[in-house]
Design a protein around this motif. Sequence first.
Motif, mmCIF file in Angstrom:
data_model
loop_
_atom_site.group_PDB
_atom_site.id
_atom_site.type_symbol
_atom_site.label_atom_id
_atom_site.label_comp_id
_atom_site.label_asym_id
_atom_site.label_seq_id
_atom_site.Cartn_x
_atom_site.Cartn_y
_atom_site.Cartn_z
ATOM 1 N N LEU A 24 0.825 -1.210 0.000
ATOM 2 C CA LEU A 24 0.000 0.000 0.000
ATOM 3 C C LEU A 24 0.857 1.257 0.000
ATOM 4 C CD1 LEU A 24 -2.842 -1.074 2.459
ATOM 5 C CD2 LEU A 24 -3.023 -0.726 -0.015
ATOM 6 N N VAL A 25 1.972 1.217 0.697
ATOM 7 C CA VAL A 25 2.893 2.363 0.650
ATOM 8 C C VAL A 25 3.395 2.555 -0.775
ATOM 9 C CG1 VAL A 25 5.127 3.244 1.416
ATOM 10 C CG2 VAL A 25 3.599 2.180 3.064
ATOM 11 N N ARG A 26 3.751 1.457 -1.439
ATOM 12 C CA ARG A 26 4.221 1.548 -2.826
ATOM 13 C C ARG A 26 3.134 2.119 -3.736
ATOM 14 N NH1 ARG A 26 8.165 -1.518 -5.727
ATOM 15 N NH2 ARG A 26 8.358 -2.911 -3.932
ATOM 16 N N GLY A 27 1.922 1.643 -3.573
ATOM 17 C CA GLY A 27 0.850 2.141 -4.415
ATOM 18 C C GLY A 27 0.540 3.610 -4.183
ATOM 19 N N SER A 28 0.710 4.087 -2.941
ATOM 20 C CA SER A 28 0.320 5.455 -2.607
ATOM 21 C C SER A 28 1.124 6.494 -3.375
ATOM 22 C CB SER A 28 0.465 5.693 -1.096
ATOM 23 O OG SER A 28 1.824 5.653 -0.693
ATOM 24 N N TYR A 29 2.426 6.273 -3.527
ATOM 25 C CA TYR A 29 3.220 7.295 -4.227
ATOM 26 C C TYR A 29 3.178 7.135 -5.749
ATOM 27 C CZ TYR A 29 6.942 3.740 -3.628
ATOM 28 O OH TYR A 29 7.682 2.565 -3.608
ATOM 29 N N HIS A 30 2.374 6.195 -6.238
ATOM 30 C CA HIS A 30 2.120 6.092 -7.676
ATOM 31 C C HIS A 30 0.723 6.570 -8.052
ATOM 32 C CE1 HIS A 30 5.619 3.263 -7.549
ATOM 33 N NE2 HIS A 30 5.837 3.776 -8.736
ATOM 34 N N LEU A 31 0.003 7.143 -7.101
ATOM 35 C CA LEU A 31 -1.359 7.609 -7.377
ATOM 36 C C LEU A 31 -1.401 8.749 -8.391
ATOM 37 C CD1 LEU A 31 -3.045 7.435 -3.860
ATOM 38 C CD2 LEU A 31 -3.884 6.343 -5.959
ATOM 39 N N TYR A 32 -0.287 9.455 -8.572
ATOM 40 C CA TYR A 32 -0.263 10.538 -9.559
ATOM 41 C C TYR A 32 -0.513 10.015 -10.970
ATOM 42 C CZ TYR A 32 4.371 8.957 -10.991
ATOM 43 O OH TYR A 32 5.420 8.201 -11.469
ATOM 44 N N GLN A 33 -0.287 8.716 -11.191
ATOM 45 C CA GLN A 33 -0.514 8.121 -12.511
ATOM 46 C C GLN A 33 -1.973 7.737 -12.726
ATOM 47 O OE1 GLN A 33 2.173 4.808 -12.976
ATOM 48 N NE2 GLN A 33 4.002 6.052 -12.692
ATOM 49 N N GLY A 34 -2.764 7.768 -11.676
ATOM 50 C CA GLY A 34 -4.155 7.332 -11.759
ATOM 51 C C GLY A 34 -4.366 6.079 -10.920
ATOM 52 N N VAL A 35 -5.611 5.806 -10.603
ATOM 53 C CA VAL A 35 -5.934 4.678 -9.721
ATOM 54 C C VAL A 35 -5.527 3.325 -10.315
ATOM 55 C CG1 VAL A 35 -7.824 3.448 -8.570
ATOM 56 C CG2 VAL A 35 -7.772 5.952 -8.559
ATOM 57 N N PRO A 36 -5.782 3.047 -11.609
ATOM 58 C CA PRO A 36 -5.397 1.731 -12.133
ATOM 59 C C PRO A 36 -3.909 1.426 -11.991
ATOM 60 C CG PRO A 36 -6.899 2.815 -13.651
ATOM 61 C CD PRO A 36 -6.521 3.835 -12.630
ATOM 62 N N MET A 37 -3.050 2.401 -12.299
ATOM 63 C CA MET A 37 -1.618 2.155 -12.194
ATOM 64 C C MET A 37 -1.166 2.053 -10.741
ATOM 65 S SD MET A 37 -0.763 1.679 -15.207
ATOM 66 C CE MET A 37 0.984 1.438 -14.856
ATOM 67 N N ALA A 38 -1.834 2.794 -9.850
ATOM 68 C CA ALA A 38 -1.520 2.667 -8.426
ATOM 69 C C ALA A 38 -1.861 1.262 -7.936
ATOM 70 C CB ALA A 38 -2.276 3.720 -7.626
ATOM 71 N N LEU A 39 -3.019 0.735 -8.377
ATOM 72 C CA LEU A 39 -3.391 -0.632 -7.997
ATOM 73 C C LEU A 39 -2.425 -1.651 -8.592
ATOM 74 C CD1 LEU A 39 -7.287 -0.466 -8.318
ATOM 75 C CD2 LEU A 39 -5.909 -0.457 -6.226
ATOM 76 N N GLY A 40 -1.965 -1.379 -9.807
ATOM 77 C CA GLY A 40 -0.965 -2.253 -10.404
ATOM 78 C C GLY A 40 0.313 -2.290 -9.589
ATOM 79 N N ASN A 41 0.698 -1.144 -9.057
ATOM 80 C CA ASN A 41 1.889 -1.100 -8.205
ATOM 81 C C ASN A 41 1.653 -1.769 -6.859
ATOM 82 O OD1 ASN A 41 4.393 0.631 -9.187
ATOM 83 N ND2 ASN A 41 2.573 1.532 -10.105
ATOM 84 N N VAL A 42 0.412 -1.759 -6.376
ATOM 85 C CA VAL A 42 0.098 -2.508 -5.164
ATOM 86 C C VAL A 42 0.302 -4.008 -5.403
ATOM 87 C CG1 VAL A 42 -1.768 -3.199 -3.606
ATOM 88 C CG2 VAL A 42 -1.494 -0.791 -4.221
ATOM 89 N N VAL A 43 -0.140 -4.492 -6.559
ATOM 90 C CA VAL A 43 0.068 -5.908 -6.904
ATOM 91 C C VAL A 43 1.557 -6.216 -6.992
ATOM 92 C CG1 VAL A 43 -0.301 -7.670 -8.670
ATOM 93 C CG2 VAL A 43 -2.147 -6.084 -8.097
ATOM 94 N N MET A 44 2.307 -5.322 -7.626
ATOM 95 C CA MET A 44 3.760 -5.493 -7.689
ATOM 96 C C MET A 44 4.351 -5.521 -6.285
ATOM 97 S SD MET A 44 6.532 -2.921 -9.466
ATOM 98 C CE MET A 44 8.294 -3.042 -9.134
#
Length: 281
Positions: free
Chosen positions: A212-232
């Motif tokens: 979730l920390v990883r996904g949070s700082y990728h939210l600038y790309q939009g929700v789908p990419m942030a969720l993709g980073n959460v999976v990563m």
Amino acid sequence: MSPTIPAPATPQFTKPSRRIHLTRVRLRWEIWLVLGLSLLPSSLTAIVNLIEIAAQPTPIGETSSTLNPSASEFPLFDVLYRLISFGTAMVPVALVIWLLWSRNESGFRRLGLDARQPGRRLGPLRDLGGGLLLAAAIGLPGLALYAASRALGLTVQVVAGDTSMAWWTVGLLVLAALRAALIEEVVVVGYLATRLHTLGWQRWGVILTSALVRGSYHLYQGVPMALGNVVMGILFAYVFTRKRKDGRRPRVLPLVIAHFLLDLVSFLGYPLAASLWPGLF
């Protein structure tokens, strides 16, 4: 006379339990300070940025974000500014390595960021192979997710590189990929998982928090990419925290290698991708 009933005693820490309590408090503060010096500002900025985009009349699919912008129109100063930025970003990485250092074990060894693996002749090759497998497992699905979310207008256009790439830009982009790989994997996975485990967190709590920390700082790309980073993040933290039959320390180096390769391909391959698919990149 009625017997005197003593007042309930105030709980007191014994010396060992008080030391444990103070250690746990110190570790919690340490975690917040490390995140505050590294990626927490990026998380807060990304959240505010996403809210700002949502509040504007322009759809998110028609906005863009540049990952490695030029710092100056003069090549020499552009290089100098970016080298300073790289050095500054390495301070939190050096800090967590130092914080995890002990008398018996270096911070590099504790994180699995060293090349030495006693008893394993092919240790470095194992790290490299693991990094390549992780990069392949994340790279292709990640590219498909970006293309699909861009086609649906749910993600910003991420400008990962410079279409008019100069010779010195290649080295700068290599450093940018290394910077992202080290600060994200060493801090968000290696350090955070190690400290949360010390605090007694369960494995899946550690994995989800890191993701979730990883996904949070990728939210600038939009929700789908942030969720993709959460999976990563779930995959990377799962790999790092898995139990090893030989009892060896977890190793963050394969994660660093995988992240470095993913970003390097994105940064250096951007001009080609932009020319082939101008509507997506």
